[in-house]
Design a protein around this motif. Structure first.
Motif, mmCIF file in Angstrom:
data_model
loop_
_atom_site.group_PDB
_atom_site.id
_atom_site.type_symbol
_atom_site.label_atom_id
_atom_site.label_comp_id
_atom_site.label_asym_id
_atom_site.label_seq_id
_atom_site.Cartn_x
_atom_site.Cartn_y
_atom_site.Cartn_z
ATOM 1 N N UNK A 56 42.811 66.994 27.662
ATOM 2 C CA UNK A 56 41.861 67.850 26.886
ATOM 3 C C UNK A 56 41.564 67.107 25.907
ATOM 4 N N UNK A 57 41.364 65.670 26.034
ATOM 5 C CA UNK A 57 40.323 64.987 25.123
ATOM 6 C C UNK A 57 39.788 63.772 25.834
ATOM 7 N N UNK A 58 38.830 63.219 25.285
ATOM 8 C CA UNK A 58 38.070 62.055 26.115
ATOM 9 C C UNK A 58 39.075 60.908 25.724
ATOM 10 N N UNK A 59 39.245 60.097 26.737
ATOM 11 C CA UNK A 59 38.674 60.217 28.530
ATOM 12 C C UNK A 59 39.761 60.945 29.038
ATOM 13 N N UNK A 60 39.194 61.974 29.799
ATOM 14 C CA UNK A 60 39.914 62.746 30.754
ATOM 15 C C UNK A 60 39.693 62.549 32.270
ATOM 16 N N UNK A 61 38.918 61.468 32.630
ATOM 17 C CA UNK A 61 38.243 61.283 33.811
ATOM 18 C C UNK A 61 37.943 59.819 33.951
ATOM 19 N N UNK A 62 38.126 59.160 35.029
ATOM 20 C CA UNK A 62 37.777 57.737 35.042
ATOM 21 C C UNK A 62 36.212 57.437 34.902
ATOM 22 N N UNK A 63 35.422 58.157 35.130
ATOM 23 C CA UNK A 63 34.005 58.193 34.853
ATOM 24 C C UNK A 63 33.741 57.962 33.342
ATOM 25 N N UNK A 64 34.400 59.185 32.785
ATOM 26 C CA UNK A 64 34.314 59.205 31.422
ATOM 27 C C UNK A 64 34.840 58.028 30.507
ATOM 28 N N UNK A 65 35.899 57.300 31.118
ATOM 29 C CA UNK A 65 36.291 56.168 30.522
ATOM 30 C C UNK A 65 35.358 55.007 30.404
ATOM 31 N N UNK A 66 34.798 54.838 31.950
ATOM 32 C CA UNK A 66 33.824 53.769 32.260
ATOM 33 C C UNK A 66 32.881 54.063 31.089
ATOM 34 N N UNK A 67 32.283 55.099 30.862
ATOM 35 C CA UNK A 67 31.101 55.292 29.905
ATOM 36 C C UNK A 67 31.510 54.884 28.280
ATOM 37 N N UNK A 68 32.907 55.418 28.139
ATOM 38 C CA UNK A 68 33.178 55.006 26.703
ATOM 39 C C UNK A 68 33.277 53.468 26.628
ATOM 40 N N UNK A 69 33.878 53.049 27.631
ATOM 41 C CA UNK A 69 33.989 51.492 27.395
ATOM 42 C C UNK A 69 32.348 50.998 27.343
ATOM 43 N N UNK A 70 31.502 51.243 27.993
ATOM 44 C CA UNK A 70 30.216 51.185 28.147
ATOM 45 C C UNK A 70 29.516 51.150 26.451
ATOM 46 N N UNK A 71 29.959 52.482 26.094
ATOM 47 C CA UNK A 71 29.449 52.806 24.674
ATOM 48 C C UNK A 71 30.039 52.049 23.692
ATOM 49 N N UNK A 72 30.996 51.834 23.638
ATOM 50 C CA UNK A 72 31.842 51.248 22.365
ATOM 51 C C UNK A 72 31.419 49.862 22.624
ATOM 52 N N UNK A 73 31.437 49.130 23.585
ATOM 53 C CA UNK A 73 30.722 47.838 23.777
ATOM 54 C C UNK A 73 31.253 46.745 22.806
ATOM 55 N N UNK A 74 32.552 46.792 23.101
ATOM 56 C CA UNK A 74 33.305 45.610 22.478
ATOM 57 C C UNK A 74 34.031 44.844 23.549
ATOM 58 N N UNK A 75 34.095 43.512 23.552
ATOM 59 C CA UNK A 75 34.732 42.833 24.503
ATOM 60 C C UNK A 75 36.481 43.200 24.520
ATOM 61 N N UNK A 76 36.881 43.485 23.427
ATOM 62 C CA UNK A 76 38.363 43.791 23.495
ATOM 63 C C UNK A 76 38.680 45.236 23.339
#
Length: 280
Positions: free
Chosen positions: A148-168
């Protein structure tokens, strides 16, 4: 894979913890210490793990950096940074938390605000702040998926990784937490493979458990349970894990309360692995 979990039981010293570790048979564990533990004890725990060829797979934060109380939020943020710094010093690959919530009900509450654009931006800014403040080189800050909070889906997780934009910034895998609908439960093998196929390059630690859907309840009632007490196909799951993750990847049982419960779950998973010729 390195099958393990959290060592449970009563202990006051690293030596007492070592006895419990040996009984557990775990080859991967959650850190039995935190950034407030004495350096002497931290070093002792690490030496015990080296002695028994046990990987400390992750160190948890489990505090809410978006708490509506500013003092509580600040303390949670400071603790997250302290845990990430310690993980980096020790080479623990995964420092894990949930994103948190602005709800006053609980630190992990299901709240409408969890999905607003404002919250999403706060998540991005908060994760960046934690990583940029520590500037890790040997570890990754990861977010555990939640129903019931982000990330709740693999595609949402991929988007979060992209938007955070940090190597670590990387991924923590908990597919059961994302099996939060009948569609995902009934098509669990397909959904779990989709999770690993998309997130495998980023996964630093994995939790495993089981899921049960009450077919008598209306509307949907999904319950987390120990492996073997639900309906997930563990032979298929282990094939998926083996397909996408390195051979020595840590896979952690979680949320059992006693050593006996962990032992039963360990036996169930290791037996399933043996049936499909996967080394545990």
């Amino acid at each position: 894979m390195k099958l393990g979990g959290t060592v449970v039981g009563n202990w006051n010293t690293p030596a007492e913890w070592e006895e419990l570790l040996i009984k557990s048979r775990f080859k991967a564990v959650t850190a039995p210490f935190n950034c407030y533990t004495s350096r002497e004890d931290i070093d002792a725990y690490c030496e015990i793990c080296r002695k028994h060829d046990v990987t400390i797979a992750e160190i948890g934060v489990w505090k809410n950096p978006m708490d509506p109380n500013p003092e509580v939020a600040a303390a949670a943020l400071a603790y997250a940074k302290g845990q990430l710094k310690l993980a980096d010093e020790l080479g623990i690959p995964c420092c894990v938390n949930i994103v948190g919530t602005s709800s006053a009900v609980a630190w992990d509450a299901a709240d409408p605000s969890n999905y607003t654009e404002e919250t999403y931006q706060r998540i991005i800014d908060g994760v960046r702040d934690i990583i940029d403040s520590v500037n890790p080189t040997n570890t990754y800050y990861c977010i555990e998926p939640m129903p019931w909070m982000i990330p709740d889906d693999p595609d949402v997780y991929l988007l979060l990784i992209k938007d955070v934009d940090r190597e670590h910034f990387a991924a923590h895998m908990d597919f059961v937490n994302m099996i939060c609908s009948p569609r995902r439960y009934l098509g669990s093998n397909t959904f779990i493979e989709d999770c690993f196929a998309k997130l495998a390059p980023y996964i630093k630690s994995t939790h495993i458990k089981d899921s049960h859907m009450d077919l008598e309840a209306f509307t949907t009632l999904l319950t987390e349970c120990s492996p073997g007490e639900g309906e997930l196909d563990y032979e298929a799951i282990l094939r998926i894990v083996d397909k996408y993750l390195p051979k020595n990847a840590p896979v952690l049982l979680e949320h059992m309360n006693t050593a006996e419960e962990y032992a039963a779950a360990y036996d169930y998973v290791s037996a399933a692995a043996q049936r499909v010729n996967i080394e545990v």
